[in-house]
Design a protein around this motif. Sequence first.
Motif, short mmCIF file in Angstrom:
data_model
loop_
_atom_site.label_atom_id
_atom_site.label_comp_id
_atom_site.label_asym_id
_atom_site.label_seq_id
_atom_site.Cartn_x
_atom_site.Cartn_y
_atom_site.Cartn_z
N LEU A 16 0.83 -1.21 0.00
CA LEU A 16 0.00 0.00 0.00
C LEU A 16 0.86 1.25 0.00
CD1 LEU A 16 -2.96 -0.67 2.49
CD2 LEU A 16 -3.06 -0.42 0.01
N SER A 17 1.95 1.21 0.76
CA SER A 17 2.84 2.37 0.83
C SER A 17 3.52 2.64 -0.51
CB SER A 17 3.89 2.17 1.92
OG SER A 17 3.30 2.11 3.17
N LEU A 18 4.05 1.60 -1.13
CA LEU A 18 4.77 1.76 -2.39
C LEU A 18 3.85 2.14 -3.54
CD1 LEU A 18 7.36 1.56 -4.08
CD2 LEU A 18 6.84 -0.87 -4.38
N LYS A 19 2.74 1.40 -3.69
CA LYS A 19 1.87 1.58 -4.85
C LYS A 19 0.96 2.80 -4.75
CE LYS A 19 1.74 -3.39 -5.63
NZ LYS A 19 0.93 -4.60 -5.49
N HIS A 20 0.54 3.15 -3.51
CA HIS A 20 -0.48 4.20 -3.38
C HIS A 20 -0.12 5.31 -2.39
CE1 HIS A 20 -3.10 1.58 -5.69
NE2 HIS A 20 -2.78 0.59 -4.86
N GLY A 21 0.98 5.17 -1.65
CA GLY A 21 1.34 6.18 -0.66
C GLY A 21 0.50 6.11 0.61
N ILE A 22 -0.17 4.98 0.84
CA ILE A 22 -1.00 4.82 2.03
C ILE A 22 -0.13 4.24 3.15
CG2 ILE A 22 -3.06 3.74 3.04
CD1 ILE A 22 -3.57 5.81 0.76
N THR A 23 -0.05 4.97 4.25
CA THR A 23 0.79 4.54 5.37
C THR A 23 0.13 4.94 6.68
OG1 THR A 23 3.08 4.46 6.17
CG2 THR A 23 2.27 6.60 5.35
N LEU A 24 0.85 4.75 7.76
CA LEU A 24 0.37 5.09 9.09
C LEU A 24 1.24 6.21 9.64
CD1 LEU A 24 -0.60 2.14 8.49
CD2 LEU A 24 -0.46 1.76 10.93
N PRO A 25 0.64 7.30 10.09
CA PRO A 25 1.45 8.44 10.54
C PRO A 25 2.13 8.21 11.89
CG PRO A 25 -0.87 8.95 10.77
CD PRO A 25 -0.79 7.63 10.06
N ASN A 26 1.68 7.27 12.68
CA ASN A 26 2.29 7.02 13.99
C ASN A 26 2.89 5.62 14.03
OD1 ASN A 26 -0.28 5.81 13.90
ND2 ASN A 26 -0.36 5.69 16.11
N THR A 27 3.76 5.36 13.11
CA THR A 27 4.31 4.02 12.95
C THR A 27 5.53 3.81 13.83
OG1 THR A 27 3.54 3.95 10.70
CG2 THR A 27 5.28 2.45 11.24
N PRO A 28 5.62 2.71 14.57
CA PRO A 28 4.51 1.79 14.78
C PRO A 28 3.57 2.33 15.84
CG PRO A 28 6.41 0.96 15.97
CD PRO A 28 6.85 2.22 15.25
N GLY A 29 2.29 2.07 15.64
CA GLY A 29 1.31 2.38 16.67
C GLY A 29 1.37 1.28 17.71
N THR A 30 1.31 1.65 18.97
CA THR A 30 1.38 0.68 20.06
C THR A 30 0.02 0.51 20.71
OG1 THR A 30 3.71 1.10 20.53
CG2 THR A 30 2.40 0.19 22.32
N ILE A 31 -0.39 -0.73 20.91
CA ILE A 31 -1.58 -1.04 21.68
C ILE A 31 -1.10 -1.75 22.95
CG2 ILE A 31 -3.80 -2.22 21.74
CD1 ILE A 31 -3.72 -2.14 18.66
N ASP A 32 -1.39 -1.13 24.09
CA ASP A 32 -0.97 -1.66 25.38
C ASP A 32 -1.86 -2.81 25.81
OD1 ASP A 32 1.10 0.35 25.83
OD2 ASP A 32 -0.56 1.76 26.09
#
Length: 155
Positions: free
Chosen positions: A77-93
């Motif tokens: 998704l990141s390479l083909k469309h530029g879709i990513t996560l702005p807080n990478t990595p997101g942490t779930i406690d």
Amino acid sequence: MTPTVQILWDDWADTALPLPSYETPGAAGADIRANLPADIRETGFTLQPMERRIAPTGIRLEIPQGYEVQIRPRSGLSLKHGITLPNTPGTIDSDYRGPLGVILVNLGTEPYTVHHGDRIAQMIVAPVVQAAFTVVDGLTETDRGAGGFGSTGRG
């Protein structure tokens, strides 16, 4: 010992969608899918360039104590469309029990539509070590010292 992450479907969720899953035997991350509310399941939602939005997954997690879940982008998704996560990595406690939403951002130049059931991110289950913190009068010396942000050179 393999940790078990318990999953609870949200009341509104489409339970016919697959749970997070490892797509290959060597995969480190389990793919997570967009589980959209009934009113937008047919159309999905569109992210304009530079727009951020939370994509619902329809699940809640019970992560074993001593572990966390990291949410990371999918490279395709990141390479083909530029879709990513702005807080990478997101942490779930391990003590969070709320809905799992994935913050997506479109860094591409074209609008991108997220469809119901799309694989939007990957989940990594990882052990956590909690440290003790102590105030001291000084720190030990190293060759690097206080050099940061590129101080070790290029490449």
